[in-house]
Design a protein around this motif. Structure first.
Motif, PDB file in Angstrom:
ATOM      1  N   MET A  93      29.833  46.409  27.683  1.00 13.25           N
ATOM      2  CA  MET A  93      30.165  46.168  29.093  1.00 13.25           C
ATOM      3  C   MET A  93      30.413  47.483  29.828  1.00 13.25           C
ATOM      4  N   MET A  94      31.132  48.385  29.192  1.00 11.49           N
ATOM      5  CA  MET A  94      31.413  49.673  29.835  1.00 11.49           C
ATOM      6  C   MET A  94      30.124  50.458  30.055  1.00 11.49           C
ATOM      7  N   GLU A  95      29.245  50.459  29.066  1.00  9.94           N
ATOM      8  CA  GLU A  95      27.966  51.163  29.210  1.00  9.94           C
ATOM      9  C   GLU A  95      27.165  50.586  30.369  1.00  9.94           C
ATOM     10  N   CYS A  96      27.087  49.278  30.423  1.00  7.78           N
ATOM     11  CA  CYS A  96      26.314  48.613  31.471  1.00  7.78           C
ATOM     12  C   CYS A  96      26.945  48.852  32.846  1.00  7.78           C
ATOM     13  N   SER A  97      28.245  48.757  32.941  1.00  8.37           N
ATOM     14  CA  SER A  97      28.935  48.985  34.217  1.00  8.37           C
ATOM     15  C   SER A  97      28.727  50.408  34.713  1.00  8.37           C
ATOM     16  N   GLU A  98      28.839  51.372  33.823  1.00 10.97           N
ATOM     17  CA  GLU A  98      28.639  52.772  34.210  1.00 10.97           C
ATOM     18  C   GLU A  98      27.202  53.007  34.667  1.00 10.97           C
ATOM     19  N   LEU A  99      26.266  52.376  33.987  1.00 14.45           N
ATOM     20  CA  LEU A  99      24.866  52.502  34.368  1.00 14.45           C
ATOM     21  C   LEU A  99      24.625  51.957  35.772  1.00 14.45           C
ATOM     22  N   VAL A 100      25.162  50.781  36.044  1.00 10.59           N
ATOM     23  CA  VAL A 100      25.000  50.160  37.368  1.00 10.59           C
ATOM     24  C   VAL A 100      25.604  51.064  38.449  1.00 10.59           C
ATOM     25  N   LYS A 101      26.762  51.629  38.182  1.00 13.17           N
ATOM     26  CA  LYS A 101      27.400  52.509  39.161  1.00 13.17           C
ATOM     27  C   LYS A 101      26.560  53.758  39.415  1.00 13.17           C
ATOM     28  N   LYS A 102      25.902  54.275  38.370  1.00 17.91           N
ATOM     29  CA  LYS A 102      25.046  55.462  38.525  1.00 17.91           C
ATOM     30  C   LYS A 102      23.816  55.172  39.379  1.00 17.91           C
ATOM     31  N   ALA A 158      21.929  43.468  40.679  1.00 22.33           N
ATOM     32  CA  ALA A 158      21.860  42.154  40.031  1.00 22.33           C
ATOM     33  C   ALA A 158      20.409  41.742  39.822  1.00 22.33           C
ATOM     34  N   LYS A 159      19.587  41.980  40.822  1.00 20.20           N
ATOM     35  CA  LYS A 159      18.167  41.638  40.708  1.00 20.20           C
ATOM     36  C   LYS A 159      17.511  42.443  39.582  1.00 20.20           C
ATOM     37  N   ARG A 160      17.854  43.719  39.496  1.00 17.58           N
ATOM     38  CA  ARG A 160      17.294  44.579  38.447  1.00 17.58           C
ATOM     39  C   ARG A 160      17.696  44.086  37.058  1.00 17.58           C
ATOM     40  N   LEU A 161      18.919  43.536  36.944  1.00 18.57           N
ATOM     41  CA  LEU A 161      19.409  43.032  35.653  1.00 18.57           C
ATOM     42  C   LEU A 161      19.017  41.582  35.388  1.00 18.57           C
ATOM     43  N   HIS A 162      18.392  40.938  36.383  1.00 17.65           N
ATOM     44  CA  HIS A 162      17.969  39.533  36.269  1.00 17.65           C
ATOM     45  C   HIS A 162      19.167  38.591  36.151  1.00 17.65           C
ATOM     46  N   ILE A 163      20.216  38.887  36.938  1.00 18.93           N
ATOM     47  CA  ILE A 163      21.391  38.025  36.979  1.00 18.93           C
ATOM     48  C   ILE A 163      21.798  37.819  38.438  1.00 18.93           C
ATOM     49  N   THR A 164      22.725  36.897  38.652  1.00 20.76           N
ATOM     50  CA  THR A 164      23.213  36.664  40.012  1.00 20.76           C
ATOM     51  C   THR A 164      24.238  37.741  40.376  1.00 20.76           C
ATOM     52  N   GLN A 165      24.469  37.871  41.668  1.00 20.14           N
ATOM     53  CA  GLN A 165      25.465  38.842  42.119  1.00 20.14           C
ATOM     54  C   GLN A 165      26.878  38.482  41.632  1.00 20.14           C
ATOM     55  N   PRO A 166      27.270  37.191  41.631  1.00 16.51           N
ATOM     56  CA  PRO A 166      28.595  36.865  41.075  1.00 16.51           C
ATOM     57  C   PRO A 166      28.714  37.242  39.590  1.00 16.51           C
ATOM     58  N   ARG A 167      27.622  37.076  38.843  1.00 20.83           N
ATOM     59  CA  ARG A 167      27.638  37.446  37.417  1.00 20.83           C
ATOM     60  C   ARG A 167      27.798  38.959  37.278  1.00 20.83           C
ATOM     61  N   LEU A 168      27.115  39.724  38.127  1.00 20.37           N
ATOM     62  CA  LEU A 168      27.266  41.176  38.113  1.00 20.37           C
ATOM     63  C   LEU A 168      28.714  41.549  38.442  1.00 20.37           C
ATOM     64  N   ASN A 169      29.293  40.850  39.394  1.00 18.16           N
ATOM     65  CA  ASN A 169      30.677  41.100  39.755  1.00 18.16           C
ATOM     66  C   ASN A 169      31.600  40.875  38.559  1.00 18.16           C
ATOM     67  N   ASP A 170      31.346  39.823  37.773  1.00 21.69           N
ATOM     68  CA  ASP A 170      32.128  39.578  36.557  1.00 21.69           C
ATOM     69  C   ASP A 170      32.010  40.764  35.597  1.00 21.69           C
ATOM     70  N   LEU A 171      30.814  41.289  35.459  1.00 18.63           N
ATOM     71  CA  LEU A 171      30.583  42.434  34.581  1.00 18.63           C
ATOM     72  C   LEU A 171      31.365  43.653  35.069  1.00 18.63           C
ATOM     73  N   LEU A 172      31.221  43.961  36.348  1.00 16.29           N
ATOM     74  CA  LEU A 172      31.863  45.148  36.909  1.00 16.29           C
ATOM     75  C   LEU A 172      33.386  45.033  36.922  1.00 16.29           C
ATOM     76  N   ASN A 173      33.899  43.812  36.927  1.00 17.30           N
ATOM     77  CA  ASN A 173      35.347  43.597  36.899  1.00 17.30           C
ATOM     78  C   ASN A 173      35.884  43.392  35.483  1.00 17.30           C
ATOM     79  N   GLY A 174      35.038  43.601  34.474  1.00 20.65           N
ATOM     80  CA  GLY A 174      35.481  43.572  33.085  1.00 20.65           C
ATOM     81  C   GLY A 174      35.874  42.221  32.549  1.00 20.65           C
ATOM     82  N   LYS A 175      35.276  41.159  33.053  1.00 23.30           N
ATOM     83  CA  LYS A 175      35.605  39.812  32.579  1.00 23.30           C
ATOM     84  C   LYS A 175      34.887  39.546  31.249  1.00 23.30           C
ATOM     85  N   ILE A 176      35.454  40.103  30.206  1.00 20.12           N
ATOM     86  CA  ILE A 176      34.826  40.131  28.888  1.00 20.12           C
ATOM     87  C   ILE A 176      34.568  38.746  28.314  1.00 20.12           C
ATOM     88  N   THR A 177      35.410  37.771  28.626  1.00 26.71           N
ATOM     89  CA  THR A 177      35.239  36.430  28.060  1.00 26.71           C
ATOM     90  C   THR A 177      34.003  35.731  28.603  1.00 26.71           C
TER      91      THR A 177
END
Length: 101
Positions: free
Chosen positions: A30-39, A48-67
């Motif tokens: 998660m940390m690797e992916c979050s840092e990559l997105v920020k870069k 989100a489009k680049r990762l093939h996920i929704t924007q809310p799902r990306l938000n979960d990733l960036l906010n560290g919602k590990i579960t």
């Protein structure tokens, strides 16, 4: 009052070493992916489009919602970001065996 000492935070939060290891690995991915997105320095909807996920799902990733993320899902996200995940498996350090009489 006894004080417990833990190797890492995941050991303190889980009931088993297996669960702690799973959380530690997910956290690293998660940390690797979050840092990559920020870069990328692009809007979240584009990331989100680049990762093939929704924007809310990306938000979960960036906010560290590990579960909300399995190891599979995180590997897929990194693959969608043109990243390769490598796995290294090593023998645990053997516990000292008791001396024989």
């Amino acid at each position: 009052m006894a004080t417990n000492s833990y190797h890492n935070v995941w050991d303190a939060l889980t009931d088993s070493p297996e669960e702690a290891l799973n959380l530690r690995l997910r956290s690293q991915l998660m940390m690797e992916c979050s840092e990559l997105v920020k870069k990328w320095n692009i809007p979240q909807k584009d990331a989100a489009k680049r990762l093939h996920i929704t924007q809310p799902r990306l938000n979960d990733l960036l906010n560290g919602k590990i579960t909300k993320f399995s190891l599979d899902a995180l590997v897929n996200l990194l693959s969608n970001a043109d990243m390769r995940v490598e796995v290294k498996v090593k023998q645990r350090k053997a516990a000292k065996e008791p001396a024989h009489a």
